[in-house]
Design a protein around this motif. Structure first.
Motif, PDB file in Angstrom:
ATOM      1  N   UNK A 138      75.848  23.176  35.428  1.00 22.45           N
ATOM      2  CA  UNK A 138      75.586  22.016  36.255  1.00 22.45           C
ATOM      3  C   UNK A 138      74.081  21.288  35.931  1.00 22.45           C
ATOM      4  N   UNK A 139      73.048  22.181  35.944  1.00 21.00           N
ATOM      5  CA  UNK A 139      71.919  21.943  35.659  1.00 21.00           C
ATOM      6  C   UNK A 139      71.773  21.409  34.061  1.00 21.00           C
ATOM      7  N   UNK A 183      66.731  16.106  39.175  1.00 25.14           N
ATOM      8  CA  UNK A 183      67.799  16.741  39.405  1.00 25.14           C
ATOM      9  C   UNK A 183      67.681  17.268  40.769  1.00 25.14           C
ATOM     10  N   UNK A 184      68.962  16.710  41.564  1.00 20.31           N
ATOM     11  CA  UNK A 184      68.850  16.862  43.118  1.00 20.31           C
ATOM     12  C   UNK A 184      70.062  17.666  43.362  1.00 20.31           C
ATOM     13  N   UNK A 185      70.106  19.050  44.224  1.00 25.26           N
ATOM     14  CA  UNK A 185      71.249  19.698  44.244  1.00 25.26           C
ATOM     15  C   UNK A 185      71.256  20.094  45.867  1.00 25.26           C
ATOM     16  N   UNK A 186      72.653  19.762  46.576  1.00 27.23           N
ATOM     17  CA  UNK A 186      72.703  20.190  47.680  1.00 27.23           C
ATOM     18  C   UNK A 186      72.678  21.602  48.240  1.00 27.23           C
ATOM     19  N   UNK A 187      73.119  22.278  47.103  1.00 23.03           N
ATOM     20  CA  UNK A 187      73.024  23.712  47.244  1.00 23.03           C
ATOM     21  C   UNK A 187      73.040  24.410  46.055  1.00 23.03           C
ATOM     22  N   UNK A 188      72.641  25.687  45.941  1.00 24.03           N
ATOM     23  CA  UNK A 188      72.625  26.480  44.752  1.00 24.03           C
ATOM     24  C   UNK A 188      74.005  27.506  44.584  1.00 24.03           C
TER      25      UNK A 188
END
Length: 317
Positions: A138-139, A183-188
């Motif tokens: 996804x990255x 890039x913003x992610x709610x969680x890893x």
């Protein structure tokens, strides 16, 4: 009426009161609580999907909604497609910070929640890809979208641009409208170490041109990374804004913001984004109709015929 000394004593008491420690960090605390809310809502959506219930608003819609509350109202937070004057697009983007005061949409959305919304890249301050869960796959998907946005034909303007359709001289050796990206992610992804994601982020960026680089990687609750540079003769790093000239040519390094150092990752992202949009002046608003197809085939009517004679004395201003 009171004596002069009474009045002086009264006036002397009219002083601002010392704010609490919480109020001194009010904006940082606001960002921290928004981050907590985003992560909670993301976890709820993941749970709903796992149990086959309605998942509610997508995390990117939640992020846009919260970001719009943080940024000043002059910056539209929307989604849609960025396009350039050559007809190239970067397909659908999760969050675009756009200037809809000066720049029209190329294709307006049919309904309020329709994502088929095309905007000229000249009118974008920033573009962000939002991921519910960040993994290597996804990255790379998010980086691909952002790099494609950077590679759209976007005329750069110098910092002599006063507003979106007015310049002054002389030109200065800095860029006035770099495109911010994150890039913003709610969680890893629990199976993917944070160090692996950061290493991949760096490895991809170091092979890109300086104006194609993605500016920020933010994993809510864990860390936010952006670029910095060290001025010649200094030991202190400065934030790379990509306005130039130094940070467009000198080596770059990662700067980290984490809760371990009392920094909210979302707060660090908002601070970096806020600094970018408030220092950017976009250009080309007055050329949008022509750049995107109007007037390119205009021809003189009855060529060679002069309908109105010249004026010997022009108006005085």
């Amino acid at each position: 009426m009171g004596t002069p000394s009474d009045i002086e004593k009264l006036i002397d008491g009219w002083r601002p009161k010392q704010a609490s420690a919480v109020m001194q960090r009010a904006f940082a605390e606001r960002c921290r609580w928004v981050e907590v809310a985003l992560r909670t809502r993301a976890e709820a959506e993941i749970a709903m999907r796992a149990t086959n219930f309605s998942s509610g608003p997508a995390i990117e819609a939640i992020f846009r909604d919260e970001l719009a509350k943080i940024l000043p109202r002059r910056y539209q937070v929307t989604c849609g497609t960025l396009s350039d004057s050559n007809g190239a697009t970067a397909s659908d983007c999760d969050a675009v910070i756009f200037n809809d005061t000066w720049f029209p949409a190329i294709k307006q959305r049919a309904t309020y929640d329709d994502r088929q919304h095309v905007m000229p890249v000249e009118g974008a301050y920033a573009v962000l890809e939002v991921k519910q869960t960040l993994s290597i796959a996804t990255l790379e998907e998010a980086l691909g979208k952002l790099v494609t946005c950077h590679r759209l034909q976007r005329p750069l303007t110098a910092v002599n641009q006063l507003v979106e359709n007015r310049k002054f001289e002389p030109r200065l050796n800095r860029v006035g409208n770099p495109l911010f990206s994150a890039v913003v992610a709610a969680r890893r992804d629990p199976k993917t170490p944070l160090t692996d994601l950061v290493d991949r982020f760096v490895a991809i960026n170091e092979r890109l041109g300086r104006m194609e680089m993605v500016h920020c990687l933010c994993v809510l609750g864990e860390a936010c990374y952006f670029w910095g540079w060290v001025p010649t003769g200094s030991t202190q790093a400065e934030i790379a804004t990509f306005f130039g000239p130094e940070d467009l040519i000198l080596p770059l390094m990662l700067i980290e913001a984490t809760p371990n150092h009392d920094e909210s990752p979302l707060g660090a992202l908002v601070s970096r984004l806020y600094g970018h949009v408030t220092n950017s002046v976009l250009a080309g608003a007055n050329e949008i109709p022509y750049s995107y197809g109007i007037g390119q085939s205009l021809q003189p009517y009855r060529q060679g015929t002069l309908l109105i004679p010249s004026v010997p004395t022009p108006p005085q201003f």
